[in-house]
Scaffold this active site. Structure first.
Site, PDB file in Angstrom:
ATOM      1  N   CYS A 121       1.934   7.051  15.925  1.00  0.00           N
ATOM      2  CA  CYS A 121       3.169   6.789  15.207  1.00  0.00           C
ATOM      3  C   CYS A 121       4.280   7.701  15.739  1.00  0.00           C
ATOM      4  O   CYS A 121       4.284   8.086  16.899  1.00  0.00           O
ATOM      5  CB  CYS A 121       2.981   6.939  13.701  1.00  0.00           C
ATOM      6  SG  CYS A 121       4.302   6.153  12.731  1.00  0.00           S
ATOM      7  N   ASP A 151       2.577  12.666   5.925  1.00  0.00           N
ATOM      8  CA  ASP A 151       3.488  12.180   4.894  1.00  0.00           C
ATOM      9  C   ASP A 151       3.202  12.787   3.526  1.00  0.00           C
ATOM     10  O   ASP A 151       4.010  12.645   2.611  1.00  0.00           O
ATOM     11  CB  ASP A 151       3.405  10.644   4.813  1.00  0.00           C
ATOM     12  CG  ASP A 151       4.009   9.987   6.035  1.00  0.00           C
ATOM     13  OD1 ASP A 151       5.252   9.872   6.090  1.00  0.00           O
ATOM     14  OD2 ASP A 151       3.259   9.600   6.944  1.00  0.00           O
TER      15      ASP A 151
END
Length: 221
Positions: free
Chosen positions: A42, A114
């Site tokens: 990512c 996250d």
């Protein structure tokens, strides 16, 4: 008065976050050895900045395209622009690449984050769990680059974090009627698959993360 207090708190928090980011980058660069082949997934500005900082160590990066929104393309653009040797791989090749041996062996995985649970597990982009499993099988250490401030003090176990389900159209714009599509945005990575966290406090084991946070951020937990 209340507005001024909130504004000051926000400004103070931003200062802490900016200072922490610099410390994380230094810790990450120090972790990387000369000639390391690093795998990432990512896009994480923190991870990219660590890799840029380690450029002089002649590193090589391999990364996923990260479907369905292809965030890996952003990472590739930034690394190539920085003059870092980078290879983009389709998502499904990740586990195979982590199983390579000899000169093709991956030395480390460095991922962004996250959210963190108090059990030491973390949440990151979908696909992270599978990569961490493959890394464990092939003795490739997994590091999570993040501010310890991302701890979620209300979540004791990583399994408690609800995973966002994104729109079907991100995966297939004109999918046939009646087809079900799974499009989770994030993965839960348990602490047992994480070698260490690259934090503002240096490299920490998942088991030592919450203790360090309690020492330095008593107002957070």
């Amino acid at each position: 008065q209340g507005v001024k207090t909130v504004a000051k708190a926000v400004k103070d928090f931003e200062k802490i976050a900016q200072a922490n980011e610099k410390r994380i980058i230094i810790a990450g660069v120090n972790l990387i050895q000369r000639g390391d082949r690093i795998f990432t997934h990512c896009h994480s500005s923190t991870v990219v900045n660590i890799l840029k900082g380690a450029k002089k160590k002649k590193i090589e990066v391999m990364q996923t395209e990260t479907r369905p929104l292809f965030q890996g393309h952003k990472t590739a653009n930034e690394l190539v622009a920085a003059g870092i040797k980078d290879t983009l791989a389709v998502d499904s090749a990740g586990a195979s690449l982590l199983s390579q041996r000899g000169r093709d062996k991956i030395d480390k995985i460095i991922l962004g984050c996250d959210g963190i649970a108090t059990d030491g597990g973390c949440v990151n982009k979908i696909g992270s769990y599978g990569l961490a499993l493959a890394a464990k099988e092939n003795n490739v250490p997994v590091y999570i680059a993040t501010q310890a401030l991302k701890i979620n003090e209300d979540v004791r176990k990583i399994q408690e974090i609800k995973i966002e389900e994104r729109a079907d159209k991100e995966v297939w714009l004109n999918a046939p009627a009646g087809l079900n599509i799974e499009n989770p945005a994030f993965d839960r990575v348990p602490a047992k698959l994480i070698t260490g966290y690259i934090t503002e406090f240096g490299i920490l084991k998942p088991s030592g993360l919450i203790k360090k946070i309690l020492q330095h951020y008593k107002w957070l937990v």
